[in-house]
Motif scaffolding. Structure first.
Motif, short mmCIF file in Angstrom:
data_model
loop_
_atom_site.label_atom_id
_atom_site.label_comp_id
_atom_site.label_asym_id
_atom_site.label_seq_id
_atom_site.Cartn_x
_atom_site.Cartn_y
_atom_site.Cartn_z
N GLU A 50 0.84 -1.20 0.00
CA GLU A 50 0.00 0.00 0.00
C GLU A 50 0.88 1.26 0.00
N ARG A 90 1.98 1.66 -3.52
CA ARG A 90 0.86 2.13 -4.35
C ARG A 90 0.66 3.64 -4.18
N GLU A 91 0.82 4.11 -2.95
CA GLU A 91 0.64 5.54 -2.69
C GLU A 91 1.66 6.36 -3.47
N ARG A 149 0.34 6.65 -7.02
CA ARG A 149 -1.08 6.95 -7.17
C ARG A 149 -1.38 8.10 -8.12
N ASP A 150 -0.54 9.14 -8.12
CA ASP A 150 -0.88 10.31 -8.96
C ASP A 150 -0.39 10.16 -10.39
N LEU A 191 1.63 -4.76 -7.79
CA LEU A 191 1.44 -3.47 -8.47
C LEU A 191 1.09 -3.61 -9.94
N SER A 198 1.68 -0.91 -13.13
CA SER A 198 2.03 0.41 -12.62
C SER A 198 3.46 0.48 -12.10
#
Length: 223
Positions: free
Chosen positions: A21, A24-25, A28-29, A56, A59
């Motif tokens: 997580e 992922r953060e 994220r953008d 992931l 990404s």
């Protein structure tokens, strides 16, 4: 972008899901970010990177530092073949150039693909142009021993990473894995143990000094 992070590292005592997580953060953008995974030999850097990649998907992509090992012929020319894996047995300038290209790479119609080398343990050599990194991939993972090292020119690596984690497994288990790795790659067990205690563990002590430059310290084994 140079120098260590502005805060002391956080010690992570949760599991893989929380690390995933956090990664992922970063992605994220959709903007290009680079996440480093550092630690001593056989700490599990590649294993953690692979687990993050599985979670992931498209990404993220992985660029190992090991692709910048100097070739065997060059190590012999320099007289460094008996300590392969030390900081001065890598093309650090080439690695820095790649990280800078990856930071500058953007999506939005940019079709450029950046290629990275890949180290093959079966032949103990790197193959150029093996790993394609698309401009549309928001998160690049890079893993290696010396990402946090306080020694020029390695100090420049830290400033090119948005975040860097340090793996700190049990040393007994790590050394056992390291010996087994050398045996799988053709060394006798006696020769493997001698190499580990003379060369790899000297490097591990140097790497441990850079622990404080991490954003996150991960004790034990993950997954």
């Amino acid at each position: 972008m140079t120098g260590p992070p502005r805060r002391s590292p956080v010690v992570h005592r949760e599991g893989l899901d929380e690390l995933l997580e956090r990664a992922r953060e970063l992605a994220r953008d959709g903007r290009r970010r680079i996440l480093g995974i550092a630690g001593p030999p056989a700490a599990g850097k590649g294993r953690l990177a692979d687990k993050l990649l599985q979670g992931l998907g498209d990404s993220a992509a992985l660029v190992p530092m090991d692709g910048f090992h100097l070739a065997g012929a060059e190590l012999r020319r320099l007289g460094r073949q008996n300590r392969k894996g030390a900081p001065d047995t890598f093309d650090v300038s080439g690695y820095l150039s790649l990280l800078r290209r990856l930071r500058a790479q953007t999506g939005g119609g940019n079709d450029e693909v950046v290629y990275a080398p890949e180290f093959h343990r079966s032949v103990e050599e790197s193959y150029a142009g093996s790993i394609p990194i698309s401009a549309e991939v928001p998160l690049v993972l890079t893993e290696g021993n010396y990402l946090l090292l306080d020694r020029e020119p390695w100090t420049e690596v830290r400033g090119l990473l948005d975040e860097c984690w340090y793996l700190e497994p049990d040393d007994g288990k790590r050394v056992g894995r390291l010996i087994a790795r050398h045996v799988r790659n053709g060394m006798s067990r006696g020769r493997a143990r001698e190499w580990v205690m003379r060369s790899d563990e000297r490097n591990a002590a140097l790497i441990a000094e850079s622990r404080g430059n991490a954003d996150l310290v991960i004790p034990g084994d993950i997954g």
